[in-house]
Design an enzyme around this catalytic site. Sequence first.
Site, PDB file in Angstrom:
ATOM      1  N   ASP A  31       0.848  -1.185   0.000  1.00 55.81           N
ATOM      2  CA  ASP A  31       0.000   0.000   0.000  1.00 55.81           C
ATOM      3  C   ASP A  31       0.889   1.242   0.000  1.00 55.81           C
ATOM      4  O   ASP A  31       1.865   1.321   0.745  1.00 55.81           O
ATOM      5  CB  ASP A  31      -0.937   0.007   1.214  1.00 55.81           C
ATOM      6  CG  ASP A  31      -2.092   0.975   1.022  1.00 55.81           C
ATOM      7  OD1 ASP A  31      -3.239   0.516   0.903  1.00 55.81           O
ATOM      8  OD2 ASP A  31      -1.843   2.198   0.967  1.00 55.81           O
ATOM      9  N   ASN A  87     -12.699  -3.105   2.625  1.00 58.97           N
ATOM     10  CA  ASN A  87     -13.605  -1.971   2.747  1.00 58.97           C
ATOM     11  C   ASN A  87     -14.655  -2.113   1.649  1.00 58.97           C
ATOM     12  O   ASN A  87     -14.310  -2.344   0.477  1.00 58.97           O
ATOM     13  CB  ASN A  87     -12.837  -0.660   2.597  1.00 58.97           C
ATOM     14  CG  ASN A  87     -11.873  -0.420   3.750  1.00 58.97           C
ATOM     15  OD1 ASN A  87     -12.145  -0.825   4.882  1.00 58.97           O
ATOM     16  ND2 ASN A  87     -10.754   0.210   3.470  1.00 58.97           N
ATOM     17  N   GLN A  94     -14.056   2.688   1.299  1.00 62.91           N
ATOM     18  CA  GLN A  94     -13.542   2.192   0.013  1.00 62.91           C
ATOM     19  C   GLN A  94     -13.370   3.358  -0.957  1.00 62.91           C
ATOM     20  O   GLN A  94     -14.279   4.177  -1.136  1.00 62.91           O
ATOM     21  CB  GLN A  94     -14.495   1.147  -0.583  1.00 62.91           C
ATOM     22  CG  GLN A  94     -13.916   0.489  -1.835  1.00 62.91           C
ATOM     23  CD  GLN A  94     -14.808  -0.617  -2.405  1.00 62.91           C
ATOM     24  OE1 GLN A  94     -15.924  -0.848  -1.943  1.00 62.91           O
ATOM     25  NE2 GLN A  94     -14.296  -1.284  -3.434  1.00 62.91           N
ATOM     26  N   VAL A  96     -11.189   2.701  -3.986  1.00 63.04           N
ATOM     27  CA  VAL A  96     -10.878   2.095  -5.290  1.00 63.04           C
ATOM     28  C   VAL A  96     -11.878   0.960  -5.509  1.00 63.04           C
ATOM     29  O   VAL A  96     -11.940   0.009  -4.715  1.00 63.04           O
ATOM     30  CB  VAL A  96      -9.427   1.557  -5.325  1.00 63.04           C
ATOM     31  CG1 VAL A  96      -9.149   0.908  -6.681  1.00 63.04           C
ATOM     32  CG2 VAL A  96      -8.418   2.677  -5.046  1.00 63.04           C
ATOM     33  N   HIS A 100     -10.259  -5.391  -3.578  1.00 61.75           N
ATOM     34  CA  HIS A 100      -8.909  -5.654  -3.065  1.00 61.75           C
ATOM     35  C   HIS A 100      -9.026  -5.875  -1.567  1.00 61.75           C
ATOM     36  O   HIS A 100      -9.902  -5.319  -0.915  1.00 61.75           O
ATOM     37  CB  HIS A 100      -7.978  -4.466  -3.341  1.00 61.75           C
ATOM     38  CG  HIS A 100      -8.508  -3.176  -2.820  1.00 61.75           C
ATOM     39  ND1 HIS A 100      -9.478  -2.459  -3.493  1.00 61.75           N
ATOM     40  CD2 HIS A 100      -8.261  -2.496  -1.677  1.00 61.75           C
ATOM     41  CE1 HIS A 100      -9.784  -1.381  -2.793  1.00 61.75           C
ATOM     42  NE2 HIS A 100      -9.059  -1.377  -1.680  1.00 61.75           N
ATOM     43  N   HIS A 102      -6.980  -5.562   2.087  1.00 61.05           N
ATOM     44  CA  HIS A 102      -5.837  -5.026   2.832  1.00 61.05           C
ATOM     45  C   HIS A 102      -5.319  -6.147   3.732  1.00 61.05           C
ATOM     46  O   HIS A 102      -6.092  -6.736   4.497  1.00 61.05           O
ATOM     47  CB  HIS A 102      -6.268  -3.854   3.717  1.00 61.05           C
ATOM     48  CG  HIS A 102      -6.794  -2.674   2.960  1.00 61.05           C
ATOM     49  ND1 HIS A 102      -6.055  -1.531   2.755  1.00 61.05           N
ATOM     50  CD2 HIS A 102      -7.989  -2.459   2.360  1.00 61.05           C
ATOM     51  CE1 HIS A 102      -6.780  -0.656   2.070  1.00 61.05           C
ATOM     52  NE2 HIS A 102      -7.964  -1.188   1.820  1.00 61.05           N
TER      53      HIS A 102
END
Length: 115
Positions: A31, A87, A94, A96, A100, A102
């Site tokens: 990240d 998220n 969120q 993006v 995905h 984390h």
Amino acid sequence: MSETSIFTRILNGEIPSEIVAETENAFAIRDVAPKAPVHLLVIPKTEQYRNVVELAAGDPDLLAELVGLANAVAAESGAGDFRLVFNTGPGAGQTVFHVHAHVMSGDLDEAGLGG
Ligand code: 5GP
């Protein structure tokens, strides 16, 4: 048609970011704004699923592949135990809309993420 996601652009080499691990259908990057000592993102190569709910409904095998990759990168980072966060929706942070996870590990108390 929506724009190509930032993660697809990273995968395509259009935006620099080291791909730290990869499977057939998923990849992992660090990240850019880490919130834990280890903070990686695991991402399907396809951007067709906006969030984990869509992914689970549309391709549970790919979700399992993502979880396996998260486990592998957490193990490689040396931390072992990890937190996995998806998220889901802007109200949950969120930003993006290419699903995905984390992967966060290390001293989460120190990072203010305890509990
Ligand atoms: P979200 O807020 O959607 O759950 O997570 C998006 C994450 O992507 C954020 O933690 C943010 O720091 C990360 N991010 C956004 N742009 C980039 C980028 O260009 N490179 C990398 N490595 N991470 C990014």
